[in-house]
Write a protein that holds these residues in place. Structure first.
Motif, short mmCIF file in Angstrom:
data_model
loop_
_atom_site.label_atom_id
_atom_site.label_comp_id
_atom_site.label_asym_id
_atom_site.label_seq_id
_atom_site.Cartn_x
_atom_site.Cartn_y
_atom_site.Cartn_z
N LYS A 1 6.78 -3.18 7.71
CA LYS A 1 5.82 -2.25 8.53
C LYS A 1 5.83 -0.81 8.07
N PHE A 2 4.74 0.08 8.90
CA PHE A 2 4.69 1.51 8.85
C PHE A 2 5.66 2.25 9.13
N ASP A 3 6.40 1.70 10.34
CA ASP A 3 7.55 2.53 10.61
C ASP A 3 8.80 2.48 9.82
N GLN A 4 8.88 1.32 9.15
CA GLN A 4 9.96 1.12 8.19
C GLN A 4 9.40 0.97 6.91
N PRO A 5 9.10 1.68 6.07
CA PRO A 5 8.66 1.71 4.73
C PRO A 5 9.70 1.44 3.84
N VAL B 1 0.75 -1.27 -0.08
CA VAL B 1 0.04 0.04 0.11
C VAL B 1 0.94 1.25 0.10
N VAL B 2 0.63 2.28 -0.91
CA VAL B 2 1.11 3.65 -0.93
C VAL B 2 0.89 4.27 0.40
N ILE B 3 2.01 4.42 1.15
CA ILE B 3 1.56 5.42 2.39
C ILE B 3 2.40 6.55 2.59
N PHE C 1 9.19 8.59 -7.08
CA PHE C 1 9.28 7.54 -5.67
C PHE C 1 7.93 7.84 -4.69
N VAL C 2 7.73 6.58 -4.14
CA VAL C 2 6.79 6.42 -3.40
C VAL C 2 7.30 5.49 -2.13
N TRP C 3 6.56 5.67 -0.86
CA TRP C 3 6.79 4.85 0.19
C TRP C 3 5.80 3.74 0.14
N LEU C 4 6.15 2.57 0.46
CA LEU C 4 5.38 1.34 0.56
C LEU C 4 5.27 0.38 1.93
#
Length: 98
Positions: free
Chosen positions: A41-45, A22-24, A31-34
């Motif tokens: 995890k959310f804290d280490q995309p 999921v793109v967070i 670039f995107v964070w996934l």
């Protein structure tokens, strides 16, 4: 097609091709964070180049609103969004007779 927060993507290249995430976060036009709430995890995309991703039409409104309101999303919500997406694609494939 530009990525949006909460959008589900299929990873085409890298360590986990074929996986969904999921793109967070959106870094810039490239670039995107996934995150997937499980291995990533959310804290280490994971920062990914858009050329290595296949954007899906599905956007998780729960993930999107959570990030917009609080700046974060729980890993459980990410897992739920991906599970719901997987279920939906299975149903569609079944209806098409695949």
């Amino acid at each position: 097609m530009t990525p949006e927060l909460g959008q589900i993507v299929k990873v085409l290249r890298g360590k986990d091709p074929g996986e969904y995430a999921v793109v967070i976060g959106i870094v810039d036009t490239r670039f995107v964070w996934l995150a997937d709430g499980d291995k990533r995890k959310f804290d280490q995309p994971k920062k990914k180049n858009l050329t290595h991703l296949q954007l899906q039409e599905t956007i998780s409104s729960e993930v999107e609103s959570s990030i917009r309101e609080t700046g974060r999303v729980t890993n459980g919500k990410l897992r739920h969004a991906l599970a719901k997406f997987a279920e939906q694609t299975q149903v569609e494939a079944h209806e098409k007779g695949e």
